[in-house]
Enzyme design. Structure first.
Site, short mmCIF file in Angstrom:
data_model
loop_
_atom_site.label_atom_id
_atom_site.label_comp_id
_atom_site.label_asym_id
_atom_site.label_seq_id
_atom_site.Cartn_x
_atom_site.Cartn_y
_atom_site.Cartn_z
N LYS A 56 5.78 10.17 -8.75
CA LYS A 56 4.43 9.99 -9.30
C LYS A 56 4.38 10.06 -10.82
CE LYS A 56 1.62 9.63 -5.65
NZ LYS A 56 0.63 8.54 -5.48
N SER A 81 -3.61 14.94 -3.69
CA SER A 81 -3.23 16.04 -2.80
C SER A 81 -2.12 16.89 -3.39
CB SER A 81 -2.78 15.49 -1.44
OG SER A 81 -1.60 14.73 -1.60
N GLU A 207 5.01 4.84 7.32
CA GLU A 207 3.86 5.74 7.41
C GLU A 207 4.07 6.74 8.54
OE1 GLU A 207 -0.20 3.63 6.32
OE2 GLU A 207 0.78 2.60 7.99
N GLY A 211 -1.14 8.49 10.57
CA GLY A 211 -1.86 7.85 9.46
C GLY A 211 -1.36 6.44 9.23
N ASP A 213 -2.87 3.59 8.56
CA ASP A 213 -3.90 2.71 8.02
C ASP A 213 -3.35 1.44 7.39
OD1 ASP A 213 -3.23 5.08 6.21
OD2 ASP A 213 -4.00 3.65 4.75
N SER A 307 11.03 10.00 -1.85
CA SER A 307 10.00 9.95 -2.89
C SER A 307 9.65 11.29 -3.52
CB SER A 307 8.74 9.29 -2.33
OG SER A 307 8.25 10.01 -1.22
#
Length: 322
Positions: A56, A81, A207, A211, A213, A307
């Protein structure tokens, strides 16, 4: 005429230049044991060794560093989060400004403490009953701050894509690249870089089963909203993909694989025992998909983005001790 993509390979290259000497060029690990287990030559890009312990920082710094001086001086805001929260807090400190971060009340303690440790002010909310995007936008407007979203921003996406760019510069051509998917920024940036360098590469997002989506959205050809997922992969507990990330991923991502919590834990344990690295649940999902045989096509040479590694010792022991 075809509209220009929101993020181009040149944007990723520009982000790489901006991050040079600021972000870590993280290592790529290999393991004969892993290769034998999955029947492929595997290259693991270890973003758990990135600053703040996750990929990130790449996107947060790339976006924050481009703000006009006057806006930067007023400060920046984010909602997250955990990992993006830390990334924005550190980017703000590096750039000599302040950060206010909206975090869910149940965010992992280690992530909250690290965010505060980088100097950010933390405001909490209930992720299951409140809309963090609306709250974050209101907070930024009220205080006159520049809002840097965790994934749905071209400069954030371009910054995240530098992880895949570095990986492919080191490994050369790969048959597949496997990437965790939360809001979709990492896989969007990664796919942008990977498809530009090697058009035939297969990009697979991963995923948690609870979750899915992005998978549902890609299957339907439009963004789908699911209930906020309850999964150990807290960094991927999102109800809907981003608008910009979805536009990129529907063009460039070839498939979405799903993994269960037990498969994530198995990958975390393998990474710890055999690769000698610590991965948080969200950071281990791509490795989990490969190990559990969730990829539709078996690649000969495959890159995996690990990650992040932001999990405290007590939680890590609890999970891998199952």
């Amino acid at each position: 005429m075809t509209a220009a993509p929101p993020v181009a390979f040149s944007d990723v290259q520009d982000a790489a230049a901006r991050l040079d000497g600021i972000a870590h060029r993280t290592p790529v690990l290999t393991s004969r044991t892993l290769d034998a287990l999955v029947g492929a030559e595997v290259f693991v890009k270890c973003e758990n060794f990135q600053r703040v312990g996750a990929f990130k920082f790449r996107g947060a710094y790339n976006a924050a560093s481009r703000l006009p001086a006057g806006q930067l001086a007023r400060g920046i805001a984010a909602y997250s989060s955990g990992n993006h929260a830390q990334a924005v807090a550190l980017a703000a400190r590096e750039l000599g400004t302040t950060a206010v971060v909206l975090m869910p009340e149940d965010a992992p303690r280690a992530k909250r403490e690290a965010t505060a440790g980088y100097g950010a002010e933390i405001v909490t909310y209930d992720r299951y009953t409140q809309d963090r995007t609306a709250l974050g936008e209101a907070l930024a407007e009220e205080r006159g701050l520049a809002l840097i979203p965790p994934y749905d921003h071209p400069h954030v996406i371009a910054g995240q894509g530098t992880a895949a760019l570095e990986l492919l510069e080191e490994t050369g051509a790969l048959n597949a690249l496997v990437v965790p998917v939360g809001g979709g920024g990492l896989v969007a940036g990664s796919a942008t870089a990977a498809k530009a360098l090697h058009p035939g590469i297969r990009v697979v997002g991963v995923e948690p089963e609870a979750g899915d989506d992005t998978k549902r959205s890609l299957d339907r050809g439009e963004r789908v909203t699911v209930p906020v997922p309850r999964t150990i992969a807290d960094g991927q507990a999102l109800p809907t993909p981003g608008e910009i990330t979805f536009a990129v991923n529907r063009r460039l991502v070839d498939a979405i694989a799903l993994v269960g919590d037990d498969e994530i834990v198995a990958a975390m344990r393998f990474a710890f025992e055999r690769l000698k690295i610590v991965l948080e649940p969200s950071g281990a999902t791509a490795l989990a998909a490969l190990m559990a045989g969730r990829l539709e096509h078996r690649p000969r040479r495959v890159g995996v983005i690990a990650s992040g590694g932001n999990v405290d010792a007590r939680r890590f022991a609890e999970l891998i001790g199952r």
